[in-house]
Write an enzyme that holds these catalytic residues in place. Structure first.
Site, short mmCIF file in Angstrom:
data_model
loop_
_atom_site.label_atom_id
_atom_site.label_comp_id
_atom_site.label_asym_id
_atom_site.label_seq_id
_atom_site.Cartn_x
_atom_site.Cartn_y
_atom_site.Cartn_z
N LYS A 130 0.82 -1.22 0.00
CA LYS A 130 0.00 0.00 0.00
C LYS A 130 0.85 1.27 0.00
O LYS A 130 0.47 2.25 -0.62
CB LYS A 130 -1.03 -0.01 1.12
CG LYS A 130 -0.46 0.22 2.49
CD LYS A 130 -1.53 0.24 3.56
CE LYS A 130 -0.90 0.07 4.93
NZ LYS A 130 0.07 1.09 5.33
N ARG B 179 -7.03 3.96 10.86
CA ARG B 179 -6.61 2.58 11.05
C ARG B 179 -7.50 1.85 12.05
O ARG B 179 -7.27 0.68 12.33
CB ARG B 179 -5.19 2.63 11.61
CG ARG B 179 -4.24 1.58 11.14
CD ARG B 179 -2.89 1.91 11.76
NE ARG B 179 -1.85 1.02 11.39
CZ ARG B 179 -1.00 1.22 10.39
NH1 ARG B 179 -1.12 2.28 9.63
NH2 ARG B 179 -0.06 0.35 10.18
N ARG C 181 13.84 -2.49 8.66
CA ARG C 181 12.95 -1.68 9.50
C ARG C 181 12.83 -2.33 10.87
O ARG C 181 12.63 -3.54 10.97
CB ARG C 181 11.57 -1.59 8.83
CG ARG C 181 11.21 -0.17 8.45
CD ARG C 181 9.95 -0.14 7.67
NE ARG C 181 8.75 -0.35 8.49
CZ ARG C 181 7.53 -0.15 8.04
NH1 ARG C 181 7.33 0.25 6.81
NH2 ARG C 181 6.49 -0.36 8.83
N ARG D 276 1.51 -6.73 14.33
CA ARG D 276 0.91 -5.74 13.43
C ARG D 276 -0.20 -6.37 12.59
O ARG D 276 -1.24 -5.75 12.35
CB ARG D 276 1.99 -5.10 12.55
CG ARG D 276 2.75 -4.01 13.32
CD ARG D 276 4.15 -3.78 12.79
NE ARG D 276 4.16 -3.40 11.40
CZ ARG D 276 5.06 -3.84 10.51
NH1 ARG D 276 5.99 -4.70 10.88
NH2 ARG D 276 5.02 -3.44 9.27
P1 ADP Z 1 2.60 -0.99 8.35
O1 ADP Z 1 1.33 -0.76 7.59
O2 ADP Z 1 3.54 -1.87 7.64
O3 ADP Z 1 2.39 -1.38 9.77
P2 ADP Z 1 2.99 1.90 8.56
O4 ADP Z 1 4.16 2.59 7.97
O5 ADP Z 1 1.64 2.19 8.00
O6 ADP Z 1 3.38 0.37 8.41
O7 ADP Z 1 2.92 2.15 10.14
C1 ADP Z 1 4.02 1.89 10.97
C2 ADP Z 1 3.60 2.07 12.43
O8 ADP Z 1 3.23 3.44 12.67
C3 ADP Z 1 2.39 1.26 12.90
O9 ADP Z 1 2.72 -0.07 13.25
C4 ADP Z 1 1.92 2.09 14.10
O10 ADP Z 1 2.75 1.88 15.22
C5 ADP Z 1 2.17 3.52 13.62
N1 ADP Z 1 0.96 4.08 12.95
C6 ADP Z 1 0.86 4.39 11.64
N2 ADP Z 1 -0.37 4.85 11.36
C7 ADP Z 1 -1.06 4.83 12.51
C8 ADP Z 1 -2.39 5.17 12.89
N3 ADP Z 1 -3.30 5.63 11.99
N4 ADP Z 1 -2.76 5.02 14.18
C9 ADP Z 1 -1.90 4.58 15.08
N5 ADP Z 1 -0.63 4.22 14.82
C10 ADP Z 1 -0.21 4.34 13.54
#
Ligand code: ADP
Length: 198
Positions: A19, A94, A139, A150
């Site tokens: 994504k 999310r 990462r 996750r």
């Molecule tokens: P992935 O989808 O691979 O988990 P992201 O880059 O979207 O990676 O997000 C990395 C981390 O950032 C998440 O595991 C969370 O800890 C935090 N995060 C990102 N977006 C949100 C959100 N909308 N609400 C809460 N935490 C978030």
């Protein structure tokens, strides 16, 4: 000619669905900013900012940052002038509470999401991609245990937001398997069918 619809987009998919990559490509193709909460948090961690310090341990564990903090980051970003003519959200909302927060922010501005792209990738494939990314990018949140956490949070908290958007008739499910360009074309095709185009 049908009038074109402003691109206020959200891309949703499990970790490893691609994504982030597809979100950036679609935003670029449509000339709108891609707003990735994960990227914003990672940049702040790398820069050693106050926000970065606040969220580092949470992100390293694969847990969700608080709705308050995340919401503030997104509202701040959406208020910037380049988001006035469209945007693509990646990673926010999310969970259901964040869907409500976003609605409350957008409604008074007379805005609402115009489409939600659901990127479909089978669980085995997304896990395999995450392991590959761990090797390629290192990462901190791509370790076995954190990945499992996750994905569990995705299934429990994030997947249900799609039901809310499905009820609004704005979800396009797109097959995320295939060459990068193919997947991008599929998404752009689905958006064009909603009169969302360049
Ligand atoms: P992935 O989808 O691979 O988990 P992201 O880059 O979207 O990676 O997000 C990395 C981390 O950032 C998440 O595991 C969370 O800890 C935090 N995060 C990102 N977006 C949100 C959100 N909308 N609400 C809460 N935490 C978030």
């Amino acid at each position: 000619m049908t009038e074109s619809v402003l691109a206020r987009l959200l891309i949703v998919g499990p970790q490893g669905s691609g994504k982030g990559t597809q979100g950036a490509r679609i935003a670029e193709a449509l000339g709108i900013p891609a707003i990735s909460t994960g990227d914003v948090f990672r940049a702040n961690i790398a820069g050693g900012t106050e926000l970065g310090l606040q969220v580092k341990a949470i992100i390293d564990a694969g847990d969700l940052v608080s709705d308050e903090l995340t919401g503030a980051v997104v509202r701040d970003r959406l208020a910037q002038p380049d988001a006035a003519n469209g945007f693509l959200l990646d990673g926010y909302p999310r969970n259901i509470a964040q869907v409500r927060d976003l609605d409350e922010f957008l409604a008074p501005r007379g805005e609402g999401l115009s489409a939600v792209i659901e990127l479909d990738v089978p669980r085995d494939e997304s896990i395999a991609r995450l392991h590959q990314r761990a090797v390629d990018q290192g990462r901190a949140d791509d370790t076995e245990e954190v990945i499992a956490n996750r994905l569990a949070i995705y299934e429990r908290e994030t997947a249900p937001i799609l039901d809310v958007y499905r009820a609004r008739g704005i979800v396009d499910a797109v097959d995320g398997i295939g060459a990068l360009d193919e997947v991008t074309e599929r998404i752009l095709g689905a958006l064009a069918a909603r009169s969302i185009s360049v």
